[in-house]
Write a protein that holds these residues in place. Sequence first.
Motif, PDB file in Angstrom:
ATOM      1  N   GLU A 241      46.133  19.388  98.028  1.00 53.81           N
ATOM      2  CA  GLU A 241      47.066  18.579  97.251  1.00 53.81           C
ATOM      3  C   GLU A 241      46.703  18.670  95.772  1.00 53.81           C
ATOM      4  O   GLU A 241      45.580  18.327  95.395  1.00 53.81           O
ATOM      5  CB  GLU A 241      47.026  17.118  97.711  1.00 53.81           C
ATOM      6  N   GLY A 242      47.631  19.146  94.969  1.00 55.16           N
ATOM      7  CA  GLY A 242      47.410  19.227  93.536  1.00 55.16           C
ATOM      8  C   GLY A 242      46.214  20.075  93.145  1.00 55.16           C
ATOM      9  O   GLY A 242      45.505  19.740  92.208  1.00 55.16           O
ATOM     10  N   GLY A 243      45.959  21.137  93.866  1.00 50.24           N
ATOM     11  CA  GLY A 243      44.837  22.005  93.556  1.00 50.24           C
ATOM     12  C   GLY A 243      43.497  21.516  94.069  1.00 50.24           C
ATOM     13  O   GLY A 243      42.470  22.126  93.807  1.00 50.24           O
ATOM     14  N   SER A 244      43.473  20.409  94.786  1.00 52.61           N
ATOM     15  CA  SER A 244      42.237  19.865  95.346  1.00 52.61           C
ATOM     16  C   SER A 244      42.306  19.879  96.870  1.00 52.61           C
ATOM     17  O   SER A 244      43.384  19.828  97.453  1.00 52.61           O
ATOM     18  CB  SER A 244      42.021  18.418  94.895  1.00 52.61           C
ATOM     19  N   THR A 245      41.138  19.913  97.476  1.00 52.52           N
ATOM     20  CA  THR A 245      41.060  19.798  98.927  1.00 52.52           C
ATOM     21  C   THR A 245      40.693  18.365  99.286  1.00 52.52           C
ATOM     22  O   THR A 245      39.676  17.838  98.817  1.00 52.52           O
ATOM     23  CB  THR A 245      39.997  20.759  99.499  1.00 52.52           C
ATOM     24  N   LEU A 246      41.550  17.735 100.083  1.00 53.92           N
ATOM     25  CA  LEU A 246      41.286  16.393 100.590  1.00 53.92           C
ATOM     26  C   LEU A 246      40.772  16.521 102.006  1.00 53.92           C
ATOM     27  O   LEU A 246      41.317  17.279 102.814  1.00 53.92           O
ATOM     28  CB  LEU A 246      42.554  15.542 100.590  1.00 53.92           C
ATOM     29  N   VAL A 247      39.727  15.780 102.325  1.00 56.14           N
ATOM     30  CA  VAL A 247      39.123  15.823 103.651  1.00 56.14           C
ATOM     31  C   VAL A 247      39.162  14.405 104.209  1.00 56.14           C
ATOM     32  O   VAL A 247      38.647  13.469 103.593  1.00 56.14           O
ATOM     33  CB  VAL A 247      37.669  16.338 103.577  1.00 56.14           C
ATOM     34  N   PHE A 248      39.793  14.252 105.375  1.00 55.96           N
ATOM     35  CA  PHE A 248      39.922  12.953 106.038  1.00 55.96           C
ATOM     36  C   PHE A 248      39.103  12.967 107.317  1.00 55.96           C
ATOM     37  O   PHE A 248      39.327  13.799 108.195  1.00 55.96           O
ATOM     38  CB  PHE A 248      41.396  12.669 106.355  1.00 55.96           C
ATOM     39  N   GLU A 249      38.125  12.058 107.413  1.00 55.23           N
ATOM     40  CA  GLU A 249      37.294  11.951 108.611  1.00 55.23           C
ATOM     41  C   GLU A 249      37.901  10.854 109.478  1.00 55.23           C
ATOM     42  O   GLU A 249      37.948   9.685 109.091  1.00 55.23           O
ATOM     43  CB  GLU A 249      35.842  11.619 108.229  1.00 55.23           C
ATOM     44  N   GLN A 250      38.405  11.230 110.656  1.00 52.60           N
ATOM     45  CA  GLN A 250      39.213  10.342 111.482  1.00 52.60           C
ATOM     46  C   GLN A 250      38.463   9.130 112.033  1.00 52.60           C
ATOM     47  O   GLN A 250      39.036   8.045 112.108  1.00 52.60           O
ATOM     48  CB  GLN A 250      39.827  11.135 112.635  1.00 52.60           C
ATOM     49  N   SER A 251      37.211   9.282 112.433  1.00 53.28           N
ATOM     50  CA  SER A 251      36.515   8.162 113.068  1.00 53.28           C
ATOM     51  C   SER A 251      36.150   7.054 112.080  1.00 53.28           C
ATOM     52  O   SER A 251      36.072   5.891 112.457  1.00 53.28           O
ATOM     53  CB  SER A 251      35.262   8.642 113.807  1.00 53.28           C
ATOM     54  N   THR A 252      35.930   7.404 110.807  1.00 54.78           N
ATOM     55  CA  THR A 252      35.568   6.395 109.813  1.00 54.78           C
ATOM     56  C   THR A 252      36.722   6.047 108.878  1.00 54.78           C
ATOM     57  O   THR A 252      36.678   5.025 108.197  1.00 54.78           O
ATOM     58  CB  THR A 252      34.393   6.884 108.933  1.00 54.78           C
ATOM     59  N   GLY A 253      37.728   6.923 108.820  1.00 58.82           N
ATOM     60  CA  GLY A 253      38.839   6.721 107.905  1.00 58.82           C
ATOM     61  C   GLY A 253      38.510   7.107 106.474  1.00 58.82           C
ATOM     62  O   GLY A 253      39.287   6.847 105.567  1.00 58.82           O
ATOM     63  N   ALA A 254      37.360   7.742 106.284  1.00 54.40           N
ATOM     64  CA  ALA A 254      36.938   8.132 104.938  1.00 54.40           C
ATOM     65  C   ALA A 254      37.737   9.338 104.462  1.00 54.40           C
ATOM     66  O   ALA A 254      38.013  10.254 105.220  1.00 54.40           O
ATOM     67  CB  ALA A 254      35.448   8.466 104.926  1.00 54.40           C
ATOM     68  N   ILE A 255      38.088   9.296 103.174  1.00 51.71           N
ATOM     69  CA  ILE A 255      38.773  10.413 102.530  1.00 51.71           C
ATOM     70  C   ILE A 255      37.887  10.892 101.388  1.00 51.71           C
ATOM     71  O   ILE A 255      37.429  10.100 100.568  1.00 51.71           O
ATOM     72  CB  ILE A 255      40.149  10.003 101.984  1.00 51.71           C
ATOM     73  N   CYS A 256      37.640  12.182 101.337  1.00 45.93           N
ATOM     74  CA  CYS A 256      36.843  12.782 100.271  1.00 45.93           C
ATOM     75  C   CYS A 256      37.685  13.819  99.551  1.00 45.93           C
ATOM     76  O   CYS A 256      38.473  14.524 100.174  1.00 45.93           O
ATOM     77  CB  CYS A 256      35.603  13.467 100.844  1.00 45.93           C
ATOM     78  N   ILE A 257      37.508  13.897  98.255  1.00 45.02           N
ATOM     79  CA  ILE A 257      38.130  14.943  97.449  1.00 45.02           C
ATOM     80  C   ILE A 257      37.012  15.892  97.048  1.00 45.02           C
ATOM     81  O   ILE A 257      36.033  15.468  96.429  1.00 45.02           O
ATOM     82  CB  ILE A 257      38.818  14.364  96.202  1.00 45.02           C
ATOM     83  N   LEU A 258      37.157  17.147  97.430  1.00 48.50           N
ATOM     84  CA  LEU A 258      36.100  18.121  97.166  1.00 48.50           C
ATOM     85  C   LEU A 258      36.296  18.769  95.801  1.00 48.50           C
ATOM     86  O   LEU A 258      37.385  19.235  95.481  1.00 48.50           O
ATOM     87  CB  LEU A 258      36.105  19.205  98.245  1.00 48.50           C
ATOM     88  N   ASN A 259      35.233  18.803  95.022  1.00 48.91           N
ATOM     89  CA  ASN A 259      35.268  19.543  93.763  1.00 48.91           C
ATOM     90  C   ASN A 259      35.135  21.027  94.094  1.00 48.91           C
ATOM     91  O   ASN A 259      34.890  21.380  95.255  1.00 48.91           O
ATOM     92  CB  ASN A 259      34.190  19.040  92.786  1.00 48.91           C
ATOM     93  N   PRO A 260      35.320  21.920  93.132  1.00 50.28           N
ATOM     94  CA  PRO A 260      35.279  23.356  93.449  1.00 50.28           C
ATOM     95  C   PRO A 260      33.975  23.814  94.120  1.00 50.28           C
ATOM     96  O   PRO A 260      34.010  24.644  95.031  1.00 50.28           O
ATOM     97  CB  PRO A 260      35.469  24.029  92.089  1.00 50.28           C
ATOM     98  N   THR A 261      32.841  23.272  93.690  1.00 48.28           N
ATOM     99  CA  THR A 261      31.577  23.651  94.312  1.00 48.28           C
ATOM    100  C   THR A 261      31.520  23.183  95.756  1.00 48.28           C
ATOM    101  O   THR A 261      31.171  23.943  96.662  1.00 48.28           O
ATOM    102  CB  THR A 261      30.387  23.067  93.518  1.00 48.28           C
TER     103      THR A 261
END
Length: 95
Positions: free
Chosen positions: A16-36
């Motif tokens: 989304e918008g040049g970023s990778t969003l990662v959603f962990e289903q069991s905790t509901g946590a969402i992380c946005i990954l930087n390029p590294t």
Amino acid sequence: MSDFFKRSTQVITRQEGGSTLVFEQSTGAICILNPTSEFIWERCTGEHSVEDIARELGSSFDLSEFEDGSSLAALVEGHLRLMHKAKLVELEAAA
């Protein structure tokens, strides 16, 4: 012996918008990954060691401040440990 990491099966990713969003289903946590982090994440297949990822990272990014390969491996391992703590990746037993 090096650690190998594999993406968790409980994770959903989305670009989304040049970023990778990662959603962990069991905790509901969402992380946005930087390029590294995204570079490291993409190599979490259970087939790349920490050292492999560090070597590829060093040759793909301008990381001159990490001329010592062990420092770069420590950086990669730190990212992977954080991803593991957030349940984004699983530790694979070395073959």
